[in-house]
Design a protein around this motif. Sequence first.
Motif, PDB file in Angstrom:
ATOM      1  N   ASP A  19      -4.091 -84.692 -36.875  1.00  0.00           N
ATOM      2  CA  ASP A  19      -5.380 -84.041 -36.726  1.00  0.00           C
ATOM      3  C   ASP A  19      -5.910 -83.681 -38.113  1.00  0.00           C
ATOM      4  O   ASP A  19      -5.881 -82.524 -38.524  1.00  0.00           O
ATOM      5  CB  ASP A  19      -5.229 -82.789 -35.860  1.00  0.00           C
ATOM      6  N   SER A  20      -6.319 -84.718 -38.852  1.00  0.00           N
ATOM      7  CA  SER A  20      -6.814 -84.526 -40.219  1.00  0.00           C
ATOM      8  C   SER A  20      -7.662 -85.730 -40.600  1.00  0.00           C
ATOM      9  O   SER A  20      -7.721 -86.723 -39.863  1.00  0.00           O
ATOM     10  CB  SER A  20      -5.644 -84.397 -41.198  1.00  0.00           C
TER      11      SER A  20
ATOM     12  N   GLU B 227      -7.430 -89.669 -39.251  1.00  0.00           N
ATOM     13  CA  GLU B 227      -8.602 -90.439 -38.829  1.00  0.00           C
ATOM     14  C   GLU B 227      -8.684 -91.758 -39.603  1.00  0.00           C
ATOM     15  O   GLU B 227      -9.019 -92.804 -39.040  1.00  0.00           O
ATOM     16  CB  GLU B 227      -9.862 -89.603 -39.036  1.00  0.00           C
TER      17      GLU B 227
END
Length: 92
Positions: free
Chosen positions: A23-24, A28
């Motif tokens: 989740d960064s 991505e």
Amino acid sequence: MPHIVFCAKYKAELEGLDEPPFDSDFGEKIYKTVSKKAWGEWIERQKMLLNEYRLQPWTREAQEFLVEQMNGFFFGEGEGGALPKEFVAPTH
């Protein structure tokens, strides 16, 4: 319909990951540019690095080292991606 990416490692259009692995922004970037095939190979490389260097993955130092290695493995940046000097490939 599978998520198709132009894989940074293989320089070809291949099936991508189902979701970002982190989740960064870096997660991505991997989601958008790394194939499932390359990610599977990274997981095996990561296991080898954890074992060869006797890393404790919950430590900040180990995590930073693995991110550096991952960058080199996928994107050819920095020192990452090279095998440890002491590494001997298994024979089976």
